[in-house]
Motif scaffolding. Structure first.
Motif, short mmCIF file in Angstrom:
data_model
loop_
_atom_site.label_atom_id
_atom_site.label_comp_id
_atom_site.label_asym_id
_atom_site.label_seq_id
_atom_site.Cartn_x
_atom_site.Cartn_y
_atom_site.Cartn_z
N VAL A 133 13.15 0.21 2.54
CA VAL A 133 13.22 -0.58 1.31
C VAL A 133 11.82 -1.09 0.93
O VAL A 133 11.09 -1.63 1.77
N SER A 134 11.46 -0.91 -0.33
CA SER A 134 10.13 -1.29 -0.82
C SER A 134 10.08 -2.73 -1.30
O SER A 134 9.04 -3.39 -1.21
N ALA A 135 11.20 -3.22 -1.88
CA ALA A 135 11.23 -4.58 -2.42
C ALA A 135 12.68 -5.01 -2.58
O ALA A 135 13.60 -4.18 -2.61
N ILE A 136 12.86 -6.33 -2.70
CA ILE A 136 14.19 -6.90 -2.96
C ILE A 136 14.18 -7.50 -4.36
O ILE A 136 13.34 -8.35 -4.68
N ALA A 137 15.08 -7.04 -5.21
CA ALA A 137 15.25 -7.62 -6.55
C ALA A 137 16.55 -8.41 -6.56
O ALA A 137 17.56 -7.95 -6.03
N VAL A 138 16.52 -9.59 -7.16
CA VAL A 138 17.72 -10.43 -7.18
C VAL A 138 17.82 -11.15 -8.51
O VAL A 138 16.80 -11.53 -9.10
N THR A 139 19.03 -11.33 -9.00
CA THR A 139 19.23 -12.06 -10.25
C THR A 139 18.83 -13.52 -10.05
O THR A 139 19.40 -14.22 -9.22
N GLN A 140 17.87 -13.97 -10.86
CA GLN A 140 17.41 -15.36 -10.83
C GLN A 140 18.13 -16.20 -11.87
O GLN A 140 18.27 -17.41 -11.74
N SER A 171 0.85 -1.19 0.00
CA SER A 171 0.00 0.00 0.00
C SER A 171 0.89 1.24 0.00
O SER A 171 0.96 1.99 0.96
N THR A 172 1.62 1.41 -1.11
CA THR A 172 2.57 2.52 -1.22
C THR A 172 1.90 3.72 -1.87
O THR A 172 1.37 3.61 -2.97
N PRO A 173 1.89 4.88 -1.22
CA PRO A 173 1.33 6.08 -1.85
C PRO A 173 2.06 6.38 -3.16
O PRO A 173 3.26 6.15 -3.29
N SER A 174 1.33 6.92 -4.13
CA SER A 174 1.91 7.15 -5.44
C SER A 174 3.05 8.15 -5.42
O SER A 174 3.90 8.15 -6.31
N ASP A 175 3.07 9.03 -4.41
CA ASP A 175 4.12 10.05 -4.36
C ASP A 175 5.30 9.63 -3.49
O ASP A 175 6.25 10.39 -3.29
N LYS A 176 5.26 8.42 -2.93
CA LYS A 176 6.35 7.95 -2.08
C LYS A 176 7.43 7.29 -2.92
O LYS A 176 7.13 6.48 -3.80
N PRO A 177 8.72 7.60 -2.71
CA PRO A 177 9.79 6.97 -3.48
C PRO A 177 9.78 5.46 -3.30
O PRO A 177 9.48 4.95 -2.21
N ILE A 178 10.11 4.74 -4.36
CA ILE A 178 10.23 3.30 -4.31
C ILE A 178 11.72 2.94 -4.27
O ILE A 178 12.45 3.20 -5.21
N TYR A 179 12.14 2.38 -3.14
CA TYR A 179 13.53 1.98 -2.98
C TYR A 179 13.64 0.47 -3.18
O TYR A 179 13.04 -0.31 -2.43
N ILE A 180 14.37 0.07 -4.20
CA ILE A 180 14.60 -1.36 -4.44
C ILE A 180 16.04 -1.70 -4.05
O ILE A 180 16.99 -1.07 -4.53
N LEU A 181 16.17 -2.68 -3.16
CA LEU A 181 17.49 -3.21 -2.82
C LEU A 181 17.74 -4.36 -3.79
O LEU A 181 16.98 -5.33 -3.82
N ALA A 182 18.78 -4.23 -4.59
CA ALA A 182 19.04 -5.21 -5.65
C ALA A 182 20.32 -5.98 -5.37
O ALA A 182 21.31 -5.42 -4.86
N ILE A 183 20.29 -7.27 -5.71
CA ILE A 183 21.43 -8.17 -5.47
C ILE A 183 21.80 -8.88 -6.76
O ILE A 183 20.94 -9.42 -7.44
N GLU A 184 23.08 -8.87 -7.09
CA GLU A 184 23.59 -9.54 -8.29
C GLU A 184 24.77 -10.45 -7.91
O GLU A 184 25.80 -9.97 -7.43
N THR A 185 24.59 -11.77 -8.15
CA THR A 185 25.67 -12.73 -7.87
C THR A 185 25.71 -13.81 -8.95
O THR A 185 25.92 -14.98 -8.65
#
Length: 350
Positions: free
Chosen positions: A86-93, A7-21
């Motif tokens: 942090v809004s979400a975690i993205a990771v290389t699959q 439930s993220t307000p449209s004006d709130k920044p989206i921070y994605i923590l991303a992982i690449e291995t």
């Protein structure tokens, strides 16, 4: 999908923590709204693998385990946010080395569960493509030339996150070919930068064949070129002569660039692409960048090339690609697995 409430307000920044291995770089980044890089920490293993002349999968996995936690802490600190932001975690699959991928995936799942936020399994090549979005605006439809250690592909992108693979290597990827030629010239791993430097400095050139394949094909093949290089080197040695490595490197690189640029420009015209995107580690090659720039300027085709720090494997590009899925609220379940031969077209956004 994770059992989380979004439930993220449209004006709130989206921070994605991303992982690449996926291979031999451990990287963690914080990316805001899919394009603003707040941190992009990279721990390279090149010095570890150089003695073996290439990446050793088991060693790569072990090094990821040793550094992943520290990299996450450093990325968050550098970004000036807290994990609660942090809004979400993205990771290389995938694609990539299965053991290496699993290290990042386990870390991502653990964080997502602890923070009760969404998890986004992300395609490595989509990351390379959307690395361009970190510094420029992508216009559609566009064409992407992906050139790296394990991939050589032409990808048509009809609209945001919609990928169609129109050409791929049938044998060696460009980066692999560079490494093998460098090995023949007694140059250290990774070979690409050394061959590029030799080629750019050479006053002479040893002509090498071009592999165009079928007239209408967008596929690539570099095994024959590699064999031609080895043949020239061996013939020189059999005659008791020192091979002219700079001239050989120039001939090899000119052959590679002619084919890459020729097919990419033909694809741009056929598919009426608005832009050509250069992506992947070999995008750092000075000869390739110079020739593509010249051809695109001559033919009026806008060319996007990421800065050097976003050409090689990094987590910022995974954050940019993962944001595509965030916008669709298309999240991964906590039981998803590593996919070493992940399909780019199958990862396309809905």
């Amino acid at each position: 999908m994770n059992d989380v409430s979004i439930s993220t307000p449209s004006d709130k920044p989206i921070y994605i923590l991303a992982i690449e291995t996926s291979c031999d770089e451990t990287s963690v980044a914080i990316v805001r709204d899919g394009h603003a890089v707040l941190s992009n920490m990279i721990s390279s293993q090149i010095d570890v693998h150089r003695r073996f002349g290439g990446v050793v999968p088991e060693i790569a996995s072990r090094k990821h385990v040793e550094t992943i936690t520290v990299m996450i802490e450093q990325a968050v600190e550098e970004a000036g946010i807290s994990l609660d932001d942090v809004s979400a975690i993205a990771v290389t699959q995938g694609p990539g080395l299965v053991g290496a991928l699993l290290v990042g995936i386990v870390a991502a799942k653990s964080l997502a569960m602890a923070l009760n936020i969404p998890l986004i399994g992300t395609h490595h090549i989509a990351g390379h493509i959307y690395a361009n979005q970190l510094t420029a605006k992508i216009e559609y439809p566009c064409m992407a030339l992906v050139v790296s250690g394990g991939h050589t592909e032409l990808v048509h992108i009809e609209s945001e996150g919609q990928f169609k693979l129109i050409g791929r290597t049938r044998d060696d990827a460009v980066g692999e070919a560079y490494d093998k030629v460098a090995r023949a010239a007694n140059l250290p791993y990774p070979g690409g930068p050394h061959i590029d430097k030799l080629a750019c400095e050479a006053d002479e050139v040893v002509a090498m064949p071009r592999s165009w394949l079928e007239a209408d094909s967008y596929d690539f093949s570099f095994s024959g070129l590699k064999s031609a290089v080895l043949n020239v080197v061996n013939q020189s040695k059999m005659k008791g002569n020192e091979p002219n490595y700079p001239a050989i490197a120039r001939g090899f690189q000119e052959s590679v660039i002619d084919v890459l640029v020729g097919k990419a420009m033909r694809a741009v015209k056929e598919y009426d692409a608005k832009q050509l995107l250069l992506c992947g580690g070999v995008a750092a090659n000075k000869g390739l960048r110079a020739e593509l720039t010249a051809r695109c300027e001559a033919e009026g085709v806008p060319l996007l090339v990421p800065p050097m720090e976003y050409c090689t494997d990094n987590a910022a590009m995974i954050g940019a690609a993962g944001y595509l899925k965030w916008k669709q609220q298309d999240f991964s379940s906590l039981d998803f697995n590593a996919h070493p031969s992940f399909s780019l077209e199958g990862w396309s956004v809905s």
